[in-house]
Scaffold this motif. Structure first.
Motif, PDB file in Angstrom:
ATOM      1  N   THR A   1       0.855  -1.189   0.000  1.00  0.00           N
ATOM      2  CA  THR A   1       0.000   0.000   0.000  1.00  0.00           C
ATOM      3  C   THR A   1       0.882   1.227   0.000  1.00  0.00           C
ATOM      4  OG1 THR A   1      -0.078  -0.072   2.405  1.00  0.00           O
ATOM      5  CG2 THR A   1      -1.861  -1.174   1.217  1.00  0.00           C
ATOM      6  N   SER A   2       0.310   2.373  -0.243  1.00  0.00           N
ATOM      7  CA  SER A   2       1.089   3.595  -0.356  1.00  0.00           C
ATOM      8  C   SER A   2       1.684   3.967   0.994  1.00  0.00           C
ATOM      9  CB  SER A   2       0.219   4.740  -0.871  1.00  0.00           C
ATOM     10  OG  SER A   2       0.957   5.930  -0.943  1.00  0.00           O
ATOM     11  N   THR A   3       3.024   3.883   1.074  1.00  0.00           N
ATOM     12  CA  THR A   3       3.706   4.285   2.293  1.00  0.00           C
ATOM     13  C   THR A   3       4.331   5.660   2.140  1.00  0.00           C
ATOM     14  OG1 THR A   3       5.742   3.193   1.573  1.00  0.00           O
ATOM     15  CG2 THR A   3       4.201   1.906   2.914  1.00  0.00           C
ATOM     16  N   LEU A   4       4.084   6.300   1.006  1.00  0.00           N
ATOM     17  CA  LEU A   4       4.622   7.626   0.811  1.00  0.00           C
ATOM     18  C   LEU A   4       3.815   8.623   1.622  1.00  0.00           C
ATOM     19  CD1 LEU A   4       5.200   7.510  -3.039  1.00  0.00           C
ATOM     20  CD2 LEU A   4       6.908   7.279  -1.244  1.00  0.00           C
ATOM     21  N   PRO A   5       4.462   9.632   2.147  1.00  0.00           N
ATOM     22  CA  PRO A   5       3.722  10.620   2.946  1.00  0.00           C
ATOM     23  C   PRO A   5       2.678  11.330   2.103  1.00  0.00           C
ATOM     24  CG  PRO A   5       5.959  11.364   2.468  1.00  0.00           C
ATOM     25  CD  PRO A   5       5.887   9.936   2.053  1.00  0.00           C
ATOM     26  N   PRO A   6       1.514  11.592   2.659  1.00  0.00           N
ATOM     27  CA  PRO A   6       0.446  12.244   1.888  1.00  0.00           C
ATOM     28  C   PRO A   6       0.776  13.704   1.627  1.00  0.00           C
ATOM     29  CG  PRO A   6      -0.177  12.065   4.179  1.00  0.00           C
ATOM     30  CD  PRO A   6       1.124  11.327   4.042  1.00  0.00           C
ATOM     31  N   PRO A   7       0.120  14.302   0.629  1.00  0.00           N
ATOM     32  CA  PRO A   7       0.337  15.728   0.375  1.00  0.00           C
ATOM     33  C   PRO A   7      -0.132  16.563   1.560  1.00  0.00           C
ATOM     34  CG  PRO A   7      -0.762  14.671  -1.482  1.00  0.00           C
ATOM     35  CD  PRO A   7      -0.778  13.695  -0.355  1.00  0.00           C
ATOM     36  N   ASP A   8       0.478  17.733   1.694  1.00  0.00           N
ATOM     37  CA  ASP A   8       0.059  18.637   2.751  1.00  0.00           C
ATOM     38  C   ASP A   8      -1.367  19.121   2.496  1.00  0.00           C
ATOM     39  OD1 ASP A   8       2.542  18.344   3.799  1.00  0.00           O
ATOM     40  OD2 ASP A   8       3.355  20.189   2.946  1.00  0.00           O
ATOM     41  N   ALA A   9      -2.078  19.412   3.556  1.00  0.00           N
ATOM     42  CA  ALA A   9      -3.463  19.874   3.446  1.00  0.00           C
ATOM     43  C   ALA A   9      -3.531  21.230   2.741  1.00  0.00           C
ATOM     44  CB  ALA A   9      -4.086  19.976   4.831  1.00  0.00           C
ATOM     45  N   VAL A  10      -4.548  21.388   1.932  1.00  0.00           N
ATOM     46  CA  VAL A  10      -4.768  22.646   1.208  1.00  0.00           C
ATOM     47  C   VAL A  10      -5.916  23.393   1.866  1.00  0.00           C
ATOM     48  CG1 VAL A  10      -5.379  23.693  -0.984  1.00  0.00           C
ATOM     49  CG2 VAL A  10      -3.911  21.682  -0.950  1.00  0.00           C
ATOM     50  N   ILE A  11      -5.625  24.602   2.310  1.00  0.00           N
ATOM     51  CA  ILE A  11      -6.644  25.402   2.974  1.00  0.00           C
ATOM     52  C   ILE A  11      -7.463  26.189   1.961  1.00  0.00           C
ATOM     53  CG2 ILE A  11      -7.018  27.251   4.655  1.00  0.00           C
ATOM     54  CD1 ILE A  11      -4.433  26.395   6.024  1.00  0.00           C
ATOM     55  N   ALA A  12      -6.770  26.766   0.970  1.00  0.00           N
ATOM     56  CA  ALA A  12      -7.471  27.579  -0.025  1.00  0.00           C
ATOM     57  C   ALA A  12      -8.306  26.697  -0.942  1.00  0.00           C
ATOM     58  CB  ALA A  12      -6.457  28.376  -0.836  1.00  0.00           C
ATOM     59  N   SER A  13      -9.320  27.265  -1.505  1.00  0.00           N
ATOM     60  CA  SER A  13     -10.213  26.529  -2.405  1.00  0.00           C
ATOM     61  C   SER A  13     -10.487  27.362  -3.643  1.00  0.00           C
ATOM     62  CB  SER A  13     -11.527  26.182  -1.704  1.00  0.00           C
ATOM     63  OG  SER A  13     -12.442  25.633  -2.620  1.00  0.00           O
ATOM     64  N   ILE A  14     -10.434  26.705  -4.787  1.00  0.00           N
ATOM     65  CA  ILE A  14     -10.698  27.412  -6.031  1.00  0.00           C
ATOM     66  C   ILE A  14     -12.159  27.853  -6.117  1.00  0.00           C
ATOM     67  CG2 ILE A  14     -11.327  25.410  -7.449  1.00  0.00           C
ATOM     68  CD1 ILE A  14      -9.566  26.655  -9.679  1.00  0.00           C
ATOM     69  N   ASN A  15     -13.002  27.248  -5.295  1.00  0.00           N
ATOM     70  CA  ASN A  15     -14.419  27.659  -5.281  1.00  0.00           C
ATOM     71  C   ASN A  15     -14.572  29.128  -4.913  1.00  0.00           C
ATOM     72  OD1 ASN A  15     -14.911  25.002  -5.826  1.00  0.00           O
ATOM     73  ND2 ASN A  15     -15.546  24.463  -3.755  1.00  0.00           N
ATOM     74  N   ASN A  16     -13.605  29.646  -4.149  1.00  0.00           N
ATOM     75  CA  ASN A  16     -13.686  31.040  -3.709  1.00  0.00           C
ATOM     76  C   ASN A  16     -12.871  31.981  -4.586  1.00  0.00           C
ATOM     77  OD1 ASN A  16     -15.179  30.098  -1.468  1.00  0.00           O
ATOM     78  ND2 ASN A  16     -13.276  29.663  -0.349  1.00  0.00           N
ATOM     79  N   ALA A  17     -12.271  31.431  -5.670  1.00  0.00           N
ATOM     80  CA  ALA A  17     -11.390  32.246  -6.504  1.00  0.00           C
ATOM     81  C   ALA A  17     -12.177  33.072  -7.514  1.00  0.00           C
ATOM     82  CB  ALA A  17     -10.399  31.335  -7.230  1.00  0.00           C
ATOM     83  N   LYS A  18     -11.533  34.124  -7.983  1.00  0.00           N
ATOM     84  CA  LYS A  18     -12.107  34.976  -9.017  1.00  0.00           C
ATOM     85  C   LYS A  18     -10.982  35.474  -9.906  1.00  0.00           C
ATOM     86  CE  LYS A  18     -14.999  39.030  -9.835  1.00  0.00           C
ATOM     87  NZ  LYS A  18     -15.736  40.177  -9.234  1.00  0.00           N
ATOM     88  N   TRP A  19     -11.187  35.336 -11.197  1.00  0.00           N
ATOM     89  CA  TRP A  19     -10.211  35.804 -12.189  1.00  0.00           C
ATOM     90  C   TRP A  19     -10.972  36.516 -13.308  1.00  0.00           C
ATOM     91  CZ3 TRP A  19      -7.043  32.194 -15.897  1.00  0.00           C
ATOM     92  CH2 TRP A  19      -6.170  32.975 -16.669  1.00  0.00           C
ATOM     93  N   GLY A  20     -11.125  37.791 -13.176  1.00  0.00           N
ATOM     94  CA  GLY A  20     -11.873  38.561 -14.164  1.00  0.00           C
ATOM     95  C   GLY A  20     -13.297  38.056 -14.287  1.00  0.00           C
ATOM     96  N   VAL A  21     -13.650  37.654 -15.486  1.00  0.00           N
ATOM     97  CA  VAL A  21     -15.006  37.168 -15.733  1.00  0.00           C
ATOM     98  C   VAL A  21     -15.191  35.732 -15.258  1.00  0.00           C
ATOM     99  CG1 VAL A  21     -15.319  38.720 -17.693  1.00  0.00           C
ATOM    100  CG2 VAL A  21     -14.398  36.416 -18.073  1.00  0.00           C
ATOM    101  N   LEU A  22     -14.115  35.059 -14.945  1.00  0.00           N
ATOM    102  CA  LEU A  22     -14.194  33.673 -14.495  1.00  0.00           C
ATOM    103  C   LEU A  22     -14.296  33.623 -12.976  1.00  0.00           C
ATOM    104  CD1 LEU A  22     -11.429  32.073 -16.769  1.00  0.00           C
ATOM    105  CD2 LEU A  22     -13.898  31.980 -17.106  1.00  0.00           C
ATOM    106  N   LYS A  23     -15.175  32.766 -12.494  1.00  0.00           N
ATOM    107  CA  LYS A  23     -15.378  32.654 -11.057  1.00  0.00           C
ATOM    108  C   LYS A  23     -15.454  31.193 -10.632  1.00  0.00           C
ATOM    109  CE  LYS A  23     -18.013  36.990 -10.824  1.00  0.00           C
ATOM    110  NZ  LYS A  23     -19.306  37.623 -10.454  1.00  0.00           N
ATOM    111  N   GLY A  24     -14.873  30.915  -9.485  1.00  0.00           N
ATOM    112  CA  GLY A  24     -15.012  29.616  -8.838  1.00  0.00           C
ATOM    113  C   GLY A  24     -14.744  28.432  -9.743  1.00  0.00           C
ATOM    114  N   LEU A  25     -15.742  27.573  -9.848  1.00  0.00           N
ATOM    115  CA  LEU A  25     -15.598  26.316 -10.572  1.00  0.00           C
ATOM    116  C   LEU A  25     -15.462  26.481 -12.084  1.00  0.00           C
ATOM    117  CD1 LEU A  25     -18.173  24.136  -8.597  1.00  0.00           C
ATOM    118  CD2 LEU A  25     -15.697  24.216  -8.323  1.00  0.00           C
ATOM    119  N   GLN A  26     -15.625  27.706 -12.596  1.00  0.00           N
ATOM    120  CA  GLN A  26     -15.444  27.934 -14.035  1.00  0.00           C
ATOM    121  C   GLN A  26     -13.969  27.966 -14.427  1.00  0.00           C
ATOM    122  OE1 GLN A  26     -17.339  31.750 -14.475  1.00  0.00           O
ATOM    123  NE2 GLN A  26     -19.366  30.851 -14.865  1.00  0.00           N
TER     124      GLN A  26
END
Length: 890
Positions: free
Chosen positions: A144-169
């Motif tokens: 089984t995977s004995t490699l250490p897991p990735p660090d936790a991600v606090i930020a979420s793209i759901n809250n992101a905004k890039w001009g006319v693009l928002k969140g899940l877009q």
């Protein structure tokens, strides 16, 4: 450690009394003996449900009995199902020795777990606190995977905004454009100077910092960084000017900031659709050579000349299937291939040395074309190192440095780096077969190179002198000298040169990743981030792509160092001293009775007695596949001394055997006859390269001269440095240089012997830096032997560690340079005594500081260093007081 004792207490006769342990055990913690080893709870509950007298309990337990084919009771009157050894399926009886697994809580026979009596007593001793884990649990843990897991991600793209693009877009839009960009042809203009160029560089830095800061756009920031170049720098037309580029970049940059990336993609797609497909004319190779030389890309240019010309294969189904075969699926790790023990903790402060200055140094030394996004090394060099953009490159360098440090210190979510680790795959004609050439993203190559230079000493310390490709200067030359020295040793009967099949692509990635925590923990986090998941490889001139699931990824600047570290456990396994038979008197035994092995990446060699080599070869074939190293007998050569040839054929029926010798790492190991044949064959290849430059010199003599000095001549110079006694075999090569090449670059039909002698001097002494290889070959070999003496000796002595004596090495290099300088001065004095006074005065003038700098400068078109054909002919004629050529003069 919990082990079985010999006494068995009686089972209580009433249900109301507590149920004691079925048998007493010795324990490290006697206070918890009853609680830890009581009758299993499922037995206890079932007994209470029966609510029967003692006879009912006896009947219940008896019904749980199982008999083996030897009629052994697996569950006795006082045991449980947990007393069944899962290996042999027989009961671990009270009067037998037993081991209790700390993980599955099941008893095992020591012999079934390959535990001998001595080891069992050691485990049973209460003064040792050793936890026993059975083989099945250990195997399950390893598979089984004995490699250490990735660090936790606090930020979420759901809250992101890039001009006319928002969140899940955002993510679908970015991914969609990336999939289109990787199919585009290269068509980008140079980042223009001025404010708009500065704004572009600042935007690239800001985009990288979206990842560095862990923003809401972190998951797409790397992909955004890669697509910003083809979207904003797409050249509008073949004849567009710099002012057009400024206007387009300014408009596109605003669209980018507004998130209108779909509009940008449509615009670029319309440009791509109108690009004409390249047509290959008879002089196509020379045109490509010229273009690359004018950019200063000597190595790339030479791949289009003479014997080094490579043919790009069409992406037919057959070719694609061959590429798939070259990239096998992932293989699981085997327990026996994994290293165990405490893992060293790494202090992240060691990566603080990755700063903007290191990024700039790495970028300046980088070259090559771009990865899937199409952005080449020249573009990154321009925006990272150019001073015309004021302070903006410093912002970008710092952003790249922070990116590198983050990848070395934090475990990143794999999907955030999917485009960072992707590569472009080019199928070349191997004749026969297919040779896949991978090209990674330049951003990854810059970061990887910065990481490797930072950890260079750590890698060397963990690999040298057993593995010589870990970054040691002169490693390949030392490997050749060491193998030759081993072969020439009187006690050596043969040398085995091993070839591994599909070595870098077949490396067991799972095993290599896990072992890296022990072989070089400083590098582990970065390699984990870039190899935790499979990498997409996009095939050039095709819509198809495949995945790199195993081995290293071509185009990764960390690949060679990681490969060296990955094979270290294998090297230790096959470097086992061969024991002499007990019947032989101790006084007659030889002190060193094990083969000496030399490794450079996947090229392994071993020398010694045939019996020892047989054992080494069998061990390599047995243990190698566990690490993804597959020795290929049909391409493995045994160089045996003639008196041992008969025995060699009996012991090595599956490999190629020769008494003459064979090629090794670009040199040759073997007899004088074999060396002569090797040099004559190589000379034909070198002559083809020279004649190719002669053809180019008819139109571009300066380019042909620079390619010869900085590229072509290095090919036979390496052979001279690593192969002794070849001066007489190079006469045909020297004849080609004197009669064909030198006249071609001077615009003459021939040159006198006096000019050839002068041309052999360095440019700073009035020559052309075209030495006579027949007179310098032995000097070059001696210099190489002296310069690599420390490392060669460490390999020959089979030392396990290596520490270079810096002071001694400095003295050796100084002595080598001094000896070389004395040789050139002697040649110059000899020439001065043979020529006329006017020629003497001319050579003195040419030897003045800066008088010959134009000859040693690369013909870079961007810097205005290019001379046309007639200018170069005239310059050389004036340099040596020759008649000016009037041919082709307008």
């Amino acid at each position: 450690m919990n082990t079985r004792s010999k006494t068995v207490p009686q089972l209580e006769s009433t249900l109301t009394a507590p149920i004691p342990p079925p048998r007493s055990r010795k324990s490290q913690n006697p206070t918890s003996l009853s609680e830890k080893h009581a009758l299993p709870i499922h037995i206890h509950k079932r007994a209470q449900e029966i609510q029967a007298p003692n006879t009912a309990i006896d009947e219940f337990i008896t019904s749980e009995r199982l008999k083996s084919n030897r009629q052994q009771i697996l569950i006795s009157d006082h045991s449980t199902q947990e007393d069944i050894c899962p290996t042999c399926h027989l009961g671990v009886l009270a009067e037998q020795d037993g081991l209790l697994c700390e993980q599955c809580n099941v008893w095992h026979h020591p012999i079934c777990e390959e535990i001998n009596t001595k080891e069992y007593k050691h485990l049973q001793d209460e003064k040792f606190d050793i936890a026993f884990v059975c083989g099945n649990c250990e195997k399950q843990r390893l598979t089984t995977s004995t490699l250490p897991p990735p660090d936790a991600v606090i930020a979420s793209i759901n809250n992101a905004k890039w001009g006319v693009l928002k969140g899940l877009q955002i993510r679908p839009a970015v991914d969609s454009i990336y999939k289109r960009v990787v199919l585009w042809k290269k068509n980008m203009f140079k980042v223009p100077k001025g404010k708009i160029g500065e704004s572009f560089i600042e935007e690239v830095a800001n985009t990288i910092n979206l990842f560095n800061s862990g923003s809401n756009l972190e998951s797409v920031a790397i992909t955004m960084t890669l697509i910003i170049f083809p979207l904003l720098l797409q050249k509008p037309s073949k004849s567009s000017k710099a002012k057009d580029h400024v206007a387009h970049l300014e408009r596109r940059l605003q669209l980018w900031k507004d998130g209108e990336i779909e509009k940008l993609a449509r615009e670029c797609k319309s440009i791509q659709d109108r690009l004409l497909k390249s047509k290959y004319s008879p002089g196509h190779h020379n045109k490509v050579f010229t273009r690359l030389m004018l950019l200063g890309k000597v190595s790339a240019a030479l791949r289009w000349n003479g014997s080094q010309r490579s043919k790009l294969l069409d992406t037919s189904p057959t070719v694609i299937q061959e590429l798939i075969k070259k990239h096998p699926e992932s293989s699981p790790s085997l327990e026996s291939s994994l290293m165990k023990g405490p893992i060293e903790e790494v202090d992240n402060v060691i990566f603080d040395s990755i700063d903007s200055s290191r990024i700039e140094k790495v970028a300046r030394d980088l070259s090559g074309s771009g990865g899937p996004s199409g952005t080449d090394a020249e573009t990154w060099q321009h925006i990272l190192c150019s001073k015309q953009f004021k302070k903006k490159p410093e912002l970008l360098k710092e952003a790249v440095a922070v990116l590198a440090r983050k990848l070395c210190c934090q475990k990143i979510q794999p999907d955030h780096l999917k485009t960072y680790i992707a590569g472009r795959l080019i199928p070349l004609d191997k004749d026969p077969g297919v040779r896949p050439i991978g090209i990674g993203e330049v951003l990854r190559r810059i970061v990887g190179k910065a990481v490797m230079t930072t950890l260079k000493q750590d890698i060397i310390m963990n690999t040298a002198p057993k593995q010589l490709c870990g970054g040691l200067q002169g490693g390949v030359e030392a490997a050749i000298h060491a193998v030759r020295k081993i072969f020439e040793e009187e006690s050596t009967e043969a040398i085995l040169l091993v070839d591994a099949e599909n070595a870098f692509n077949a490396l067991n990635r799972n095993t290599a990743l896990r072992n890296l925590r022990y072989t070089c923990p400083e590098l582990f986090t970065y390699i984990l981030n870039t190899y935790r998941q499979e990498a997409n490889l996009f095939i050039s001139n095709s819509d198809d792509h495949l995945q790199s699931q195993e081995g290293t990824t071509q185009g990764d600047t960390c690949a060679l160092g990681w490969y060296a570290l990955s094979l270290m456990p294998l090297l230790r396994e096959v470097q086992v001293k061969q024991t002499e038979p007990e019947t032989e008197p101790e006084s007659d035994r030889e002190p060193n009775t094990y083969p000496k092995q030399v490794w450079y990446a996947d090229d392994s060699a071993a020398g010694g007695k045939l019996d020892q080599l047989t054992k080494w070869w069998e061990d390599l074939k047995d243990h190698g596949p566990m690490y993804g190293y597959y020795p290929k007998p049909s391409k493995t050569w045994l160089i045996v001394k003639p008196e041992h040839a008969t025995k060699a054929k009996e012991l090595f029926p599956d490999v190629q055997i020769t008494t003459k010798g064979h090629r090794y790492l670009g040199s040759y190991i073997g007899s004088e006859e074999g060396v002569k044949e090797f040099i004559l064959k190589e000379t034909e290849s070198w002559k083809a390269d020279i004649l190719g430059l002669v053809e180019i010199a008819a139109n571009e003599p300066q380019l042909a001269y620079s390619a010869f000095i900085y590229g072509t001549s290095k090919r036979w110079n390496f052979v001279c440095r690593t192969t002794p006694g070849i001066s007489d075999h190079l006469k045909h090569l020297e004849y080609c240089v004197k009669e064909d090449f030198i006249p071609a670059i001077m615009g003459k039909s021939f040159v006198p012997d006096q000019i050839r002698k002068i041309a052999s001097l360095p440019a700073r002494m009035g020559g052309l830096s075209i030495p006579d290889c027949t007179s310098t070959a032995e000097m070059e070999y001696t210099n190489s032997v002296n310069a690599t003496k420390q490392l060669t000796e460490a390999v020959f002595q089979q030392l396990t560690t290596f520490q270079l004596n810096e002071e001694l090495q400095h003295d050796i290099i100084s002595e080598v340079k001094k000896r070389k300088e004395e040789l050139y001065k002697h040649q110059r004095e000899t020439i001065m005594n043979e020529v006329s006074p006017s020629t003497q005065r001319q050579l003195e003038l040419l030897s003045e500081k800066g008088a010959s700098i134009w000859l040693s400068t690369l013909p870079l078109k961007a810097c205005g260093y290019v001379l046309n054909k007639q200018e170069f002919f005239d310059a050389l004629s004036l340099r040596y007081n020759l008649t000016l050529s009037t041919a082709n003069r307008s």
